[in-house]
Scaffold this motif. Sequence first.
Motif, short mmCIF file in Angstrom:
data_model
loop_
_atom_site.label_atom_id
_atom_site.label_comp_id
_atom_site.label_asym_id
_atom_site.label_seq_id
_atom_site.Cartn_x
_atom_site.Cartn_y
_atom_site.Cartn_z
N ARG A 154 41.27 38.96 -10.71
CA ARG A 154 41.79 40.34 -10.75
C ARG A 154 43.12 40.49 -10.04
NH1 ARG A 154 36.04 41.73 -9.78
NH2 ARG A 154 35.23 42.37 -11.81
N ALA A 155 43.36 39.62 -9.05
CA ALA A 155 44.60 39.70 -8.27
C ALA A 155 45.18 38.29 -8.11
CB ALA A 155 44.33 40.34 -6.92
N PRO A 156 45.67 37.72 -9.20
CA PRO A 156 46.13 36.32 -9.16
C PRO A 156 47.39 36.09 -8.33
CG PRO A 156 46.65 37.30 -11.27
CD PRO A 156 45.82 38.31 -10.52
N ASP A 157 48.04 37.15 -7.92
CA ASP A 157 49.28 37.01 -7.14
C ASP A 157 49.06 37.27 -5.64
OD1 ASP A 157 48.74 39.68 -7.53
OD2 ASP A 157 50.82 40.26 -7.75
N GLN A 158 47.81 37.21 -5.20
CA GLN A 158 47.48 37.46 -3.79
C GLN A 158 47.11 36.14 -3.10
OE1 GLN A 158 47.86 40.43 -2.20
NE2 GLN A 158 48.81 40.97 -4.14
N PRO A 159 48.03 35.54 -2.37
CA PRO A 159 47.78 34.22 -1.79
C PRO A 159 46.65 34.18 -0.76
CG PRO A 159 49.85 35.12 -0.97
CD PRO A 159 49.38 36.03 -2.05
N MET A 160 46.40 35.26 -0.07
CA MET A 160 45.34 35.24 0.93
C MET A 160 43.96 35.17 0.27
SD MET A 160 46.96 35.02 3.68
CE MET A 160 45.72 35.26 4.91
N ILE A 161 43.81 35.81 -0.88
CA ILE A 161 42.53 35.74 -1.60
C ILE A 161 42.35 34.33 -2.15
CG2 ILE A 161 41.18 36.62 -3.54
CD1 ILE A 161 42.70 39.28 -3.20
N GLN A 162 43.43 33.73 -2.68
CA GLN A 162 43.35 32.36 -3.16
C GLN A 162 42.98 31.41 -2.03
OE1 GLN A 162 47.35 32.36 -4.70
NE2 GLN A 162 46.61 32.26 -6.83
N SER A 163 43.59 31.62 -0.89
CA SER A 163 43.30 30.78 0.27
C SER A 163 41.84 30.89 0.69
CB SER A 163 44.23 31.17 1.43
OG SER A 163 43.97 30.40 2.55
N MET A 164 41.30 32.09 0.65
CA MET A 164 39.91 32.29 1.01
C MET A 164 38.98 31.59 0.01
SD MET A 164 37.83 35.80 1.85
CE MET A 164 39.25 36.38 2.74
N LEU A 165 39.33 31.63 -1.28
CA LEU A 165 38.54 30.93 -2.28
C LEU A 165 38.58 29.42 -2.01
CD1 LEU A 165 36.85 30.58 -4.82
CD2 LEU A 165 38.97 30.81 -6.17
#
Length: 92
Positions: free
Chosen positions: A22-33
């Motif tokens: 839903r938010a592919p441009d959010q690096p902190m969410i990617q990092s958490m994944l």
Amino acid sequence: QILLESGRPLEALEPLRAAVARAPDQPMIQSMLGHALLATEKNANLPEAEKVLRASIGRDNDQPFAWYQLGVIYDRKGDLPRAALATAERYS
């Protein structure tokens, strides 16, 4: 995030994958994944973790914990030069 931080990384994967979608441009969410994928301690998750962490760092290079996680992946894969590079990036 709550699932991950309460020691339930497997349960955190699907909500985090949905959040990244839903938010592919959010690096902190990617990092958490990426963190959750590594926290499962399953080698089958390393390719996905590497992919999302590299994407996260590509959007925001100033994330010491993401660099640390990427270094862990490289170490587990036996790629010591890249692990050393990720460690250097983490501290720079």
